[in-house]
Design a protein around this motif. Structure first.
Motif, PDB file in Angstrom:
ATOM      1  N   ILE A  12     -25.829 -43.782 -31.764  1.00  0.00           N
ATOM      2  CA  ILE A  12     -24.735 -44.735 -31.573  1.00  0.00           C
ATOM      3  C   ILE A  12     -23.535 -43.942 -31.060  1.00  0.00           C
ATOM      4  O   ILE A  12     -22.929 -43.153 -31.800  1.00  0.00           O
ATOM      5  CB  ILE A  12     -24.366 -45.471 -32.879  1.00  0.00           C
ATOM      6  CG1 ILE A  12     -25.609 -46.145 -33.479  1.00  0.00           C
ATOM      7  CG2 ILE A  12     -23.259 -46.492 -32.602  1.00  0.00           C
ATOM      8  CD1 ILE A  12     -26.235 -47.214 -32.606  1.00  0.00           C
ATOM      9  N   LEU A  13     -23.226 -44.142 -29.801  1.00  0.00           N
ATOM     10  CA  LEU A  13     -22.109 -43.435 -29.181  1.00  0.00           C
ATOM     11  C   LEU A  13     -20.876 -44.325 -29.210  1.00  0.00           C
ATOM     12  O   LEU A  13     -20.874 -45.431 -28.674  1.00  0.00           O
ATOM     13  CB  LEU A  13     -22.450 -43.075 -27.733  1.00  0.00           C
ATOM     14  CG  LEU A  13     -21.368 -42.312 -26.947  1.00  0.00           C
ATOM     15  CD1 LEU A  13     -21.177 -40.912 -27.517  1.00  0.00           C
ATOM     16  CD2 LEU A  13     -21.734 -42.242 -25.464  1.00  0.00           C
ATOM     17  N   ASP A  14     -19.832 -43.852 -29.880  1.00  0.00           N
ATOM     18  CA  ASP A  14     -18.562 -44.579 -29.924  1.00  0.00           C
ATOM     19  C   ASP A  14     -17.711 -44.162 -28.730  1.00  0.00           C
ATOM     20  O   ASP A  14     -17.597 -42.971 -28.414  1.00  0.00           O
ATOM     21  CB  ASP A  14     -17.812 -44.273 -31.221  1.00  0.00           C
ATOM     22  CG  ASP A  14     -18.530 -44.833 -32.437  1.00  0.00           C
ATOM     23  OD1 ASP A  14     -19.075 -45.944 -32.346  1.00  0.00           O
ATOM     24  OD2 ASP A  14     -18.555 -44.143 -33.481  1.00  0.00           O
ATOM     25  N   PHE A  15     -17.102 -45.153 -28.091  1.00  0.00           N
ATOM     26  CA  PHE A  15     -16.260 -44.901 -26.921  1.00  0.00           C
ATOM     27  C   PHE A  15     -14.905 -45.539 -27.122  1.00  0.00           C
ATOM     28  O   PHE A  15     -14.794 -46.736 -27.379  1.00  0.00           O
ATOM     29  CB  PHE A  15     -16.919 -45.468 -25.662  1.00  0.00           C
ATOM     30  CG  PHE A  15     -16.050 -45.372 -24.433  1.00  0.00           C
ATOM     31  CD1 PHE A  15     -15.767 -44.152 -23.853  1.00  0.00           C
ATOM     32  CD2 PHE A  15     -15.509 -46.530 -23.868  1.00  0.00           C
ATOM     33  CE1 PHE A  15     -14.969 -44.067 -22.720  1.00  0.00           C
ATOM     34  CE2 PHE A  15     -14.706 -46.449 -22.733  1.00  0.00           C
ATOM     35  CZ  PHE A  15     -14.432 -45.216 -22.156  1.00  0.00           C
ATOM     36  N   ASN A  16     -13.867 -44.709 -27.005  1.00  0.00           N
ATOM     37  CA  ASN A  16     -12.489 -45.178 -27.136  1.00  0.00           C
ATOM     38  C   ASN A  16     -11.866 -45.215 -25.741  1.00  0.00           C
ATOM     39  O   ASN A  16     -11.557 -44.171 -25.164  1.00  0.00           O
ATOM     40  CB  ASN A  16     -11.693 -44.240 -28.042  1.00  0.00           C
ATOM     41  CG  ASN A  16     -10.260 -44.709 -28.237  1.00  0.00           C
ATOM     42  OD1 ASN A  16      -9.843 -45.735 -27.696  1.00  0.00           O
ATOM     43  ND2 ASN A  16      -9.492 -43.969 -29.019  1.00  0.00           N
ATOM     44  N   PRO A  17     -11.676 -46.404 -25.152  1.00  0.00           N
ATOM     45  CA  PRO A  17     -11.155 -46.488 -23.779  1.00  0.00           C
ATOM     46  C   PRO A  17      -9.692 -46.069 -23.650  1.00  0.00           C
ATOM     47  O   PRO A  17      -9.244 -45.745 -22.553  1.00  0.00           O
ATOM     48  CB  PRO A  17     -11.337 -47.970 -23.419  1.00  0.00           C
ATOM     49  CG  PRO A  17     -11.387 -48.681 -24.730  1.00  0.00           C
ATOM     50  CD  PRO A  17     -12.013 -47.728 -25.705  1.00  0.00           C
ATOM     51  N   THR A  18      -8.954 -46.073 -24.764  1.00  0.00           N
ATOM     52  CA  THR A  18      -7.527 -45.704 -24.720  1.00  0.00           C
ATOM     53  C   THR A  18      -7.210 -44.683 -25.805  1.00  0.00           C
ATOM     54  O   THR A  18      -6.484 -44.977 -26.772  1.00  0.00           O
ATOM     55  CB  THR A  18      -6.636 -46.953 -24.889  1.00  0.00           C
ATOM     56  OG1 THR A  18      -6.997 -47.619 -26.118  1.00  0.00           O
ATOM     57  CG2 THR A  18      -6.803 -47.914 -23.722  1.00  0.00           C
ATOM     58  N   PRO A  19      -7.727 -43.465 -25.671  1.00  0.00           N
ATOM     59  CA  PRO A  19      -7.464 -42.452 -26.709  1.00  0.00           C
ATOM     60  C   PRO A  19      -6.025 -41.962 -26.663  1.00  0.00           C
ATOM     61  O   PRO A  19      -5.402 -41.913 -25.604  1.00  0.00           O
ATOM     62  CB  PRO A  19      -8.434 -41.326 -26.338  1.00  0.00           C
ATOM     63  CG  PRO A  19      -8.600 -41.461 -24.864  1.00  0.00           C
ATOM     64  CD  PRO A  19      -8.538 -42.934 -24.575  1.00  0.00           C
ATOM     65  N   GLY A  29     -20.711 -40.765 -35.068  1.00  0.00           N
ATOM     66  CA  GLY A  29     -20.504 -40.659 -36.506  1.00  0.00           C
ATOM     67  C   GLY A  29     -19.174 -40.035 -36.872  1.00  0.00           C
ATOM     68  O   GLY A  29     -19.078 -39.321 -37.872  1.00  0.00           O
ATOM     69  N   GLY A  30     -18.168 -40.266 -36.044  1.00  0.00           N
ATOM     70  CA  GLY A  30     -16.852 -39.706 -36.292  1.00  0.00           C
ATOM     71  C   GLY A  30     -16.657 -38.299 -35.754  1.00  0.00           C
ATOM     72  O   GLY A  30     -15.547 -37.766 -35.805  1.00  0.00           O
ATOM     73  N   ARG A  31     -17.705 -37.686 -35.244  1.00  0.00           N
ATOM     74  CA  ARG A  31     -17.618 -36.323 -34.706  1.00  0.00           C
ATOM     75  C   ARG A  31     -17.265 -36.387 -33.226  1.00  0.00           C
ATOM     76  O   ARG A  31     -18.001 -36.995 -32.439  1.00  0.00           O
ATOM     77  CB  ARG A  31     -18.946 -35.589 -34.909  1.00  0.00           C
ATOM     78  CG  ARG A  31     -18.962 -34.149 -34.379  1.00  0.00           C
ATOM     79  CD  ARG A  31     -20.276 -33.463 -34.745  1.00  0.00           C
ATOM     80  NE  ARG A  31     -21.411 -34.110 -34.118  1.00  0.00           N
ATOM     81  CZ  ARG A  31     -21.861 -33.806 -32.896  1.00  0.00           C
ATOM     82  NH1 ARG A  31     -21.251 -32.881 -32.171  1.00  0.00           N
ATOM     83  NH2 ARG A  31     -22.920 -34.424 -32.411  1.00  0.00           N
ATOM     84  N   PRO A  32     -16.173 -35.756 -32.803  1.00  0.00           N
ATOM     85  CA  PRO A  32     -15.790 -35.792 -31.387  1.00  0.00           C
ATOM     86  C   PRO A  32     -16.854 -35.141 -30.496  1.00  0.00           C
ATOM     87  O   PRO A  32     -17.432 -34.112 -30.858  1.00  0.00           O
ATOM     88  CB  PRO A  32     -14.486 -35.004 -31.338  1.00  0.00           C
ATOM     89  CG  PRO A  32     -13.980 -35.001 -32.740  1.00  0.00           C
ATOM     90  CD  PRO A  32     -15.202 -35.013 -33.620  1.00  0.00           C
ATOM     91  N   ILE A  33     -17.085 -35.748 -29.347  1.00  0.00           N
ATOM     92  CA  ILE A  33     -18.029 -35.224 -28.366  1.00  0.00           C
ATOM     93  C   ILE A  33     -17.276 -34.953 -27.065  1.00  0.00           C
ATOM     94  O   ILE A  33     -16.524 -35.805 -26.592  1.00  0.00           O
ATOM     95  CB  ILE A  33     -19.170 -36.236 -28.085  1.00  0.00           C
ATOM     96  CG1 ILE A  33     -19.876 -36.647 -29.383  1.00  0.00           C
ATOM     97  CG2 ILE A  33     -20.160 -35.672 -27.072  1.00  0.00           C
ATOM     98  CD1 ILE A  33     -20.623 -35.538 -30.071  1.00  0.00           C
ATOM     99  N   ILE A  34     -17.467 -33.777 -26.508  1.00  0.00           N
ATOM    100  CA  ILE A  34     -16.791 -33.435 -25.258  1.00  0.00           C
ATOM    101  C   ILE A  34     -17.306 -34.324 -24.130  1.00  0.00           C
ATOM    102  O   ILE A  34     -18.522 -34.525 -23.983  1.00  0.00           O
ATOM    103  CB  ILE A  34     -17.006 -31.951 -24.908  1.00  0.00           C
ATOM    104  CG1 ILE A  34     -16.333 -31.061 -25.948  1.00  0.00           C
ATOM    105  CG2 ILE A  34     -16.446 -31.633 -23.514  1.00  0.00           C
ATOM    106  CD1 ILE A  34     -16.555 -29.577 -25.709  1.00  0.00           C
ATOM    107  N   GLY A  35     -16.384 -34.859 -23.322  1.00  0.00           N
ATOM    108  CA  GLY A  35     -16.747 -35.711 -22.204  1.00  0.00           C
ATOM    109  C   GLY A  35     -16.994 -34.906 -20.937  1.00  0.00           C
ATOM    110  O   GLY A  35     -16.421 -33.838 -20.733  1.00  0.00           O
ATOM    111  N   VAL A  36     -17.842 -35.436 -20.074  1.00  0.00           N
ATOM    112  CA  VAL A  36     -18.199 -34.754 -18.834  1.00  0.00           C
ATOM    113  C   VAL A  36     -16.967 -34.491 -17.979  1.00  0.00           C
ATOM    114  O   VAL A  36     -16.800 -33.402 -17.421  1.00  0.00           O
ATOM    115  CB  VAL A  36     -19.238 -35.581 -18.046  1.00  0.00           C
ATOM    116  CG1 VAL A  36     -19.469 -34.980 -16.656  1.00  0.00           C
ATOM    117  CG2 VAL A  36     -20.553 -35.648 -18.804  1.00  0.00           C
TER     118      VAL A  36
END
Length: 252
Positions: A12-19, A29-36
């Motif tokens: 389940i990938l969470d995406f925040n369009p306006t960080p 799961g609440g863990r930040p993932i680096i974006g491409v």
């Protein structure tokens, strides 16, 4: 916050369009993932941008506000120079806004939403370039704005377009910049890697497609699958460098 189910719902990938500043667009799961776009944007492109800033923004502003045969005092000259120095920021923000709107229009068109033809000249030119490209290459849509995640390398992103072009499965990235820079290849390769992991796609090509905001023309670069391992290696090198820089920043 948007949630995207990947790998048959196992991720389940969470995406925040306006960080907010310092926040990640992607998390699991609440863990930040680096974006491409974060790690592929690491190379310094300040050379072309500096040229653009001076020639397209600062110099025209000075010419408009400093008239020949007219006397200016020190305060007036300083005011003009300071304001000229701010013009590149305004221009960069405007260019980014136009690029975002071109992407949005293309996405809506690909999804069959029949967006209205834009009135802004630059936006209209970018859209016209996109439509010319669609007609010339007979693009067959498979995915647009699809979220991706690499289990192997732990990064996420949003690819612009997966399509068939002349019957060949291809990953396509849209650009509205002033040129197609070599590091863009790393970005497309990263999207390809993630989607191949998840859906086992057999990509034959990957494309960079630029839609001109000024002339309404498009520019393309097409790369064969044989180039993919080298461009993926570039992407992974940028990812490793970005991770290390973030670690050093967080140690302070």
């Amino acid at each position: 916050m948007e949630q995207h189910k990947l790998y048959n719902g196992k991720i389940i990938l969470d995406f925040n369009p306006t960080p907010k500043r310092g926040e990640s667009r992607y998390s699991i799961g609440g863990r930040p993932i680096i974006g491409v776009t974060t790690f592929s944007g690491l190379p310094d492109k300040s050379g072309p941008i500096s040229w653009w800033a001076v020639n397209k923004m600062c110099i025209p502003y000075i010419r408009e506000n400093i008239k020949p045969n007219k006397k200016y005092d020190e305060v007036e000259i300083e005011r003009v120079l300071k304001e000229a120095g701010r013009q590149h920021v305004k221009g960069k923000e405007e260019a980014a806004d136009i690029g975002t709107l071109i992407h949005k229009w293309c996405e809506e068109y690909l999804l069959g939403k029949k967006p209205k033809k834009p009135k802004n000249p630059q936006l209209k030119s970018g859209v016209e370039a996109f439509l010319k490209w669609m007609r010339e290459y007979k693009v067959e849509l498979i995915h647009t704005e699809r979220k991706v995640y690499s289990k192997l390398y732990d990064y996420a992103g949003t690819c612009d377009l997966v399509a068939k072009i002349d019957g060949k499965l291809a990953m396509i990235d849209f650009k509205s910049s002033n040129g197609l820079y070599p590091e863009y290849r790393a970005q497309v390769a990263a999207y390809m890697q993630a989607l191949q992991e998840e859906l086992h796609y057999d990509f034959k090509e990957y494309w960079l497609t630029r839609f001109g905001k000024e002339d309404g023309q498009f520019e393309v670069q097409c790369f064969s699958a044989e180039e993919f391992p080298k461009d993926l290696a570039m992407a992974l090198g940028l990812l490793a460098a970005t991770r290390r820089l973030l670690e050093i920043k967080n140690q302070k």
